[in-house]
Design a protein around this motif. Structure first.
Motif, mmCIF file in Angstrom:
data_model
loop_
_atom_site.group_PDB
_atom_site.id
_atom_site.type_symbol
_atom_site.label_atom_id
_atom_site.label_comp_id
_atom_site.label_asym_id
_atom_site.label_seq_id
_atom_site.Cartn_x
_atom_site.Cartn_y
_atom_site.Cartn_z
ATOM 1 N N THR A 1 34.271 23.761 40.868
ATOM 2 C CA THR A 1 35.460 22.978 41.200
ATOM 3 C C THR A 1 36.704 23.812 40.983
ATOM 4 O O THR A 1 36.887 24.416 39.939
ATOM 5 C CB THR A 1 35.559 21.735 40.284
ATOM 6 N N GLN A 2 37.551 23.793 41.983
ATOM 7 C CA GLN A 2 38.779 24.563 41.861
ATOM 8 C C GLN A 2 39.793 23.827 40.982
ATOM 9 O O GLN A 2 40.003 22.633 41.128
ATOM 10 C CB GLN A 2 39.370 24.789 43.244
ATOM 11 N N VAL A 3 40.364 24.573 40.056
ATOM 12 C CA VAL A 3 41.323 23.987 39.124
ATOM 13 C C VAL A 3 42.744 24.393 39.519
ATOM 14 O O VAL A 3 43.667 23.590 39.494
ATOM 15 C CB VAL A 3 41.012 24.474 37.688
ATOM 16 N N LEU A 4 42.884 25.655 39.882
ATOM 17 C CA LEU A 4 44.210 26.188 40.198
ATOM 18 C C LEU A 4 44.129 27.067 41.431
ATOM 19 O O LEU A 4 43.246 27.920 41.532
ATOM 20 C CB LEU A 4 44.708 27.039 39.016
ATOM 21 N N SER B 1 48.726 35.685 45.056
ATOM 22 C CA SER B 1 47.712 34.657 45.324
ATOM 23 C C SER B 1 46.535 34.853 44.377
ATOM 24 O O SER B 1 46.111 35.988 44.143
ATOM 25 C CB SER B 1 47.177 34.768 46.758
ATOM 26 N N LEU B 2 46.036 33.762 43.834
ATOM 27 C CA LEU B 2 44.782 33.814 43.065
ATOM 28 C C LEU B 2 44.279 32.394 42.893
ATOM 29 O O LEU B 2 45.021 31.433 43.071
ATOM 30 C CB LEU B 2 44.977 34.511 41.712
ATOM 31 N N SER B 3 43.010 32.259 42.557
ATOM 32 C CA SER B 3 42.511 30.915 42.283
ATOM 33 C C SER B 3 41.563 30.948 41.095
ATOM 34 O O SER B 3 40.985 31.987 40.768
ATOM 35 C CB SER B 3 41.829 30.325 43.516
ATOM 36 N N LEU B 4 41.458 29.818 40.450
ATOM 37 C CA LEU B 4 40.602 29.679 39.267
ATOM 38 C C LEU B 4 39.744 28.433 39.423
ATOM 39 O O LEU B 4 40.246 27.369 39.784
ATOM 40 C CB LEU B 4 41.451 29.472 38.013
ATOM 41 N N ASN B 5 38.471 28.589 39.118
ATOM 42 C CA ASN B 5 37.539 27.462 39.122
ATOM 43 C C ASN B 5 37.186 27.099 37.693
ATOM 44 O O ASN B 5 37.401 27.898 36.765
ATOM 45 C CB ASN B 5 36.249 27.842 39.854
ATOM 46 N N ARG B 6 36.584 25.937 37.536
ATOM 47 C CA ARG B 6 36.063 25.580 36.210
ATOM 48 C C ARG B 6 35.109 26.672 35.755
ATOM 49 O O ARG B 6 34.314 27.176 36.558
ATOM 50 C CB ARG B 6 35.321 24.254 36.277
ATOM 51 N N GLY B 7 35.180 27.034 34.508
ATOM 52 C CA GLY B 7 34.273 28.056 33.981
ATOM 53 C C GLY B 7 34.823 29.473 34.059
ATOM 54 O O GLY B 7 34.270 30.380 33.466
ATOM 55 N N ASP B 8 35.922 29.650 34.793
ATOM 56 C CA ASP B 8 36.497 31.004 34.918
ATOM 57 C C ASP B 8 37.356 31.365 33.719
ATOM 58 O O ASP B 8 38.118 30.536 33.216
ATOM 59 C CB ASP B 8 37.415 31.100 36.151
ATOM 60 N N THR C 1 48.533 24.750 43.757
ATOM 61 C CA THR C 1 47.745 23.520 43.737
ATOM 62 C C THR C 1 47.039 23.438 42.396
ATOM 63 O O THR C 1 46.261 24.311 42.031
ATOM 64 C CB THR C 1 46.716 23.491 44.891
ATOM 65 N N LEU C 2 47.378 22.380 41.678
ATOM 66 C CA LEU C 2 46.895 22.195 40.314
ATOM 67 C C LEU C 2 46.148 20.871 40.306
ATOM 68 O O LEU C 2 46.763 19.835 40.546
ATOM 69 C CB LEU C 2 48.138 22.123 39.420
ATOM 70 N N SER C 3 44.843 20.960 40.098
ATOM 71 C CA SER C 3 44.055 19.738 40.128
ATOM 72 C C SER C 3 44.339 18.934 41.404
ATOM 73 O O SER C 3 44.656 17.742 41.361
ATOM 74 C CB SER C 3 44.392 18.910 38.886
ATOM 75 N N ASP C 4 44.263 19.623 42.533
ATOM 76 C CA ASP C 4 44.425 19.023 43.867
ATOM 77 C C ASP C 4 45.834 18.550 44.204
ATOM 78 O O ASP C 4 46.032 17.889 45.219
ATOM 79 C CB ASP C 4 43.453 17.837 44.085
#
Ligand SMILES: Nc1ncnc2c1ncn2[C@@H]1O[C@H](COP(=O)(O)OP(=O)(O)OP(=O)(O)O)[C@@H](O)[C@H]1O
Ligand SMILES: [Mg+2]
Length: 221
Positions: free
Chosen positions: A2-5, A29-36, A67-70
């Motif tokens: 799940t994407q968080v950020l 640009s970057l993204s973080l998922n749960r567990g990262d 985008t933070l928690s959608d």
């Protein structure tokens, strides 16, 4: 997964009064998922703190989308944005921002002081104080703590409400090896349990293979 950020093409400029404009972030640009657990490594002045503030809904970028928690925090009212932050984001600020008149335990509980749930959170606060070796300092105000102890109080406070996203600015910057390891172990464990953690640092020792490198406001591999 799940994407968080998600950070998309953000640019941030500071306008210094009467002086030149400083571009602190360029098309990041970057993204973080749960567990990262993600390190962003860069020298002083490269834009690390600015990146964390933008990511956590505290500083509006000039361009780009967060985008933070959608949700895009900067498209919300400031009240809704505060709520989004309070619910989902934990900050460990570079300067800690502890409350000078509160003891260690009350600083850790500070996020709950305005709500009715303080007592529910107390056992967790005590557990965090123990975990970070702060039991002997439990009733002292920040002015009576070492810088490293303050840093650990700030981390305990940020973890209290189990935020989905933890943003940490040099979380081991003032710690000796043992306490640094204690903090890094706690952050790794937090990510492994499903949180997302972003750490910005200038400490080369902390980098891992996936670390991102920030140079003059721009990310390089
Ligand atoms: N409020 C501000 N007004 C004007 N310029 C600023 C402001 N905050 C930061 N800057 C500038 O933006 C750039 C990035 O600053 P930032 O604090 O994000 O760097 P940093 O990587 O966190 O540095 P450090 O490792 O020293 O904490 C720097 O050139 C800094 O001087
Ligand atoms: Mg900084």
């Amino acid at each position: 997964m799940t994407q968080v950020l998600q950070i998309e093409h953000i640019t941030k400029r500071y306008r210094r009064r009467g002086r030149e404009t400083v571009t602190a972030l360029r098309n990041v640009s970057l993204s973080l998922n749960r567990g990262d657990l993600r390190f962003v490594y860069g020298p002083s002045g490269s834009g690390k703190s600015t990146l964390l503030l933008c990511a956590g809904g505290l500083l509006r970028p000039d361009q780009g989308v967060i985008t933070l928690s959608d949700r895009n925090p900067y498209a919300l009212t400031s009240e809704a944005r505060s709520q989004l932050r309070a619910r989902h984001v934990g900050f460990v600020f570079q300067q800690f921002h502890l409350m000078p008149y509160l003891s260690v335990i009350d600083n850790v509980l500070a996020p709950t002081l305005a709500s009715v749930s303080t007592d529910d959170q107390r056992p967790r606060a005590e557990e965090l104080i123990e975990r970070f070796g702060l039991v002997p300092r439990r009733n002292h105000p920040p002015s009576e703590l070492s810088i490293g102890e303050r840093q650990r109080v700030a981390l305990a406070r940020a973890l209290l409400h189990q935020p989905m996203l933890l943003l940490a600015d040099e979380p081991t910057g003032n710690l000796d090896q043992d306490n640094g390891k204690r903090v890094m172990d706690a952050l790794r464990e937090y990510a492994a349990a499903g949180g997302a953690v972003m750490i910005v640092t200038h400490d080369r020792e902390l980098r891992d293979a996936d670390a991102l490198h920030l140079v003059d406001g721009a990310l390089t591999a």
